[in-house]
Structures are given as structure tokens and as C-alpha cells.
Scaffold this active site. Structure first.
Site, PDB file in Angstrom:
ATOM      1  N   THR A 113       0.862  -1.184   0.000  1.00 46.63           N
ATOM      2  CA  THR A 113       0.000   0.000   0.000  1.00 46.63           C
ATOM      3  C   THR A 113       0.897   1.232   0.000  1.00 46.63           C
ATOM      4  O   THR A 113       2.119   1.116   0.123  1.00 46.63           O
ATOM      5  CB  THR A 113      -0.921   0.011   1.230  1.00 46.63           C
ATOM      6  N   THR A 114       0.302   2.390  -0.125  1.00 48.04           N
ATOM      7  CA  THR A 114       1.023   3.646   0.044  1.00 48.04           C
ATOM      8  C   THR A 114       0.107   4.641   0.750  1.00 48.04           C
ATOM      9  O   THR A 114      -0.972   4.952   0.256  1.00 48.04           O
ATOM     10  CB  THR A 114       1.475   4.240  -1.304  1.00 48.04           C
TER      11      THR A 114
END
Length: 343
Positions: A113-114
Site C-alpha cells: 500500500t502507500t
């Protein structure tokens, strides 16, 4: 001969032991060994095939030996007549090897994810992507990775989606109870400390890497808490997830304290976009929130493909021109479908 008679004969009613189990162990040896009692489990077929001796699986789930074992210990023989168990536990049907693709055992379920958050003079910007992945498998492209704890507090999700959602929703309940009991909003530091204490109680048992951001009496606040019970405060920024290195590169190049609200929003959006462009485990949509003194505001929800056309108009135009030429040519392959290869 009964167990009581064996114990009486062994000790002649003399001696004082701590417990009846200790008496039995001294008289018969350890009761729970490979020749007496075993564990209750349902073994796998591979385990049964590997055994040199034949065993019988009862409907209750117990395994008994088909052939009677002989022993020189009369007391153990009496217990053996009741039920003989195989005590060495196999991997079982729920071993992780049973859930791996045998044709491709190299598949590993990595999460990605970011998420990022940074402070500036106008408050806090929180920006995230929306892709939920399990290795090369994309579970969802529209995950809401920002948890709205209350009108002044936000939490982000990185790690296990279920773990982050559960604990941050539980935090929302605790923050509301605090407000009812004390007549004022909880501070961001206190809220982050609550979830940190939970993580300490279950240290490293979850997969959580969350940011807790908000606005309180002290001004804009940004904290990071993870499943190892680490809690950090920042006057600059945090980025969490597999694409965080790409987001940091853009953020470091454009951040300054006196950013305007519009510049800060564009910087957060651009940082997440570039992370989704380079990181295979990030993607979907870019969600941006702005936390101000009067609460948070949901700014935007942008598709990464549309942002690519916005940031790289020349490249996008070239790709679109090629696609338009293919449509005009009307080339078809052997199956009658439009050709996918370039000339």
C-alpha cells in the site's frame, strides 16, 4: 491391578507429594508419553501414509493402534489396554504447506500500500491509494484506507486491512466515550496512545502500520503507530507502505512549511500518484483529506489513470493516438478480435 493399588504398593502409604499427578508420575512414570495418551487432532492423509504401523481413525477423531504394543511395565500395560494413542502430532490439515500452490510454490502473499501524511501551516494533509493486494493478486481497487475516527481525527490503514479497521473503529468508540465523560474532545496524542497500548498488549500479533492525524489545542498533530507498539510524533511527514520510498522522493522535493492549501493538496496527490505508478502493490484511486482547525475535509477521489494523463499529457496523447489508429485500421486477428499487437 488398579492405579490406586499400584500407588499403595509402590509407596506403602508413606511419603508426601505435592499432587496426585505427581504421585501417579512417580509410580508409573510420566503419564503423557508416546505410549500412553496423545492429543486430539484430525491428521492429514500424508501423515497416515507415512506411518510404518497401521492405525485406526475413530469417528470421534481419536487414533488408536490396530496392533497391541507390549511393554515390560505392568502399569503402562493397564493404561495401554484402555486406549493407545499416537502422540507425535503431524503438521495437520491446517499446515501452511497445504495452502501453497504445489505447481508454483514460490508464490508468497506480500501486502502492499502507500499512505502518507504531512504537516504544514494550514493543517495536515492525508493522502492514500485504494488498492488491496495479496502478492500478485489484487483483492480490491476501491478500499477506503482512511478511517474517519471523529470530525477532527483521521486514521490510515497499512498492513492487514482487517486489523487496521477493527482497532481504529474501536478507537473511534473510545474517543467518543472520552468526549462524553470529560466534556471535551480527546487530544491526538491521547488517541494515538490508546491504540499504542492495545498494540503493546498484543505485541507483533497483528499487521498494523497506521497514522493518527488530527487538529487539537496544540494545533495540527501527526502520529505513527504500528503493531510493534512503536509510537512516533512528527513535525514533518510520515509515509507508510511498500510505495512509501517513491512517495518520500516527491514529497521531499516539494515540501515546505508555508505551502498554501492548494499547493499542499496537489503535493499529496502527486506523491501518492507517483508511488502507484512505480509500486506494483499500490494503485486504484488517490484519496486526499485536509485536516484544518474546524475539522477534516474530503478533498478528492481521483483515478490514477486520469492523473497519468494529467501529469504526462504528451505521453498520454501518443498512446491515445496509437490506440485511435488501431481502431481506425480495424485489424482483426485469427479469432476475429481486434489485434493487440502493434505493427
Amino acid at each position: 491391578m488398579s492405579l490406586n493399588n499400584i500407588i499403595k504398593k509402590k509407596y506403602n502409604k508413606r511419603g508426601r507429594l505435592a499432587s496426585s499427578n505427581q504421585v501417579a508420575d512417580e509410580a508409573l512414570g510420566t503419564t503423557y508419553n508416546n505410549e500412553t495418551l496423545g492429543q486430539f487432532y484430525l491428521p492429514s492423509k500424508d501423515y497416515l501414509y507415512q506411518q510404518s504401523e497401521q492405525h485406526t481413525l475413530l469417528e470421534s477423531g481419536w487414533i488408536i493402534d490396530s496392533t497391541e504394543k507390549k511393554s515390560n511395565n505392568h502399569g503402562i500395560d493397564e493404561l495401554t489396554q484402555l486406549n493407545t494413542m499416537t502422540c507425535k502430532a503431524p503438521n495437520g490439515d491446517y499446515d501452511e504447506s497445504n495452502f501453497v500452490d504445489k505447481n508454483n510454490p514460490a508464490i508468497k502473499y506480500h501486502h502492499g500500500t502507500t499512505t502518507l501524511g504531512f504537516k504544514f501551516k494550514g493543517g495536515v494533509i492525508i493522502a492514500v491509494d485504494s488498492r488491496a493486494s495479496m502478492g500478485s493478486y489484487i483483492g480490491s481497487g476501491t478500499v477506503k484506507k482512511i478511517i474517519e475516527i471523529n470530525p477532527y481525527l483521521l486514521g490510515t490503514m497499512a498492513g492487514g486491512a482487517a486489523d487496521c479497521q477493527f482497532w481504529e473503529r474501536n478507537l473511534a468508540m473510545q474517543c467518543r466515550l472520552y468526549e462524553l465523560r470529560n466534556g471535551e474532545r480527546i487530544s491526538v496524542a491521547a488517541a494515538s496512545k490508546i491504540i499504542c497500548n492495545w498494540m503493546y498488549q498484543y505485541k507483533n500479533r497483528f499487521s498494523v502500520g497506521s497514522m493518527i492525524a488530527g487538529y487539537d489545542k496544540e494545533g495540527p498533530q501527526l502520529f505513527y503507530v504500528d503493531s510493534g507498539a512503536m509510537r512516533l510524533n512528527s513535525n514533518y511527514c510520515f509515509s507508510v507502505g511498500s510505495g512509501s520510498t517513491y512517495a518520500y522522493g516527491v514529497l521531499d522535493a516539494g515540501w515546505k512549511w508555508d505551502l498554501t492549501d492548494d499547493e499542499a493538496i496537489k503535493l499529496g496527490r502527486k506523491s501518492i500518484y507517483h508511488a502507484t505508478h512505480r509500486d506494483a502493490y499500490s494503485g486504484g484511486y488517490v484519496n486526499v483529506y485536509h485536516i484544518k482547525q474546524d475539522g477534516w475535509v474530503n478533498i478528492s477521489h481521483d483515478d490514477c489513470f486520469q492523473l497519468y494523463q494529467q501529469y504526462y499529457p504528451k505521453k498520454s496523447k501518443a498512446i491515445n493516438d496509437i490506440n485511435d489508429e488501431r481502431k481506425e485500421d480495424g485489424d482483426e486477428d485469427d479469432d476475429g478480435d481486434k489485434t493487440m499487437s502493434s505493427k
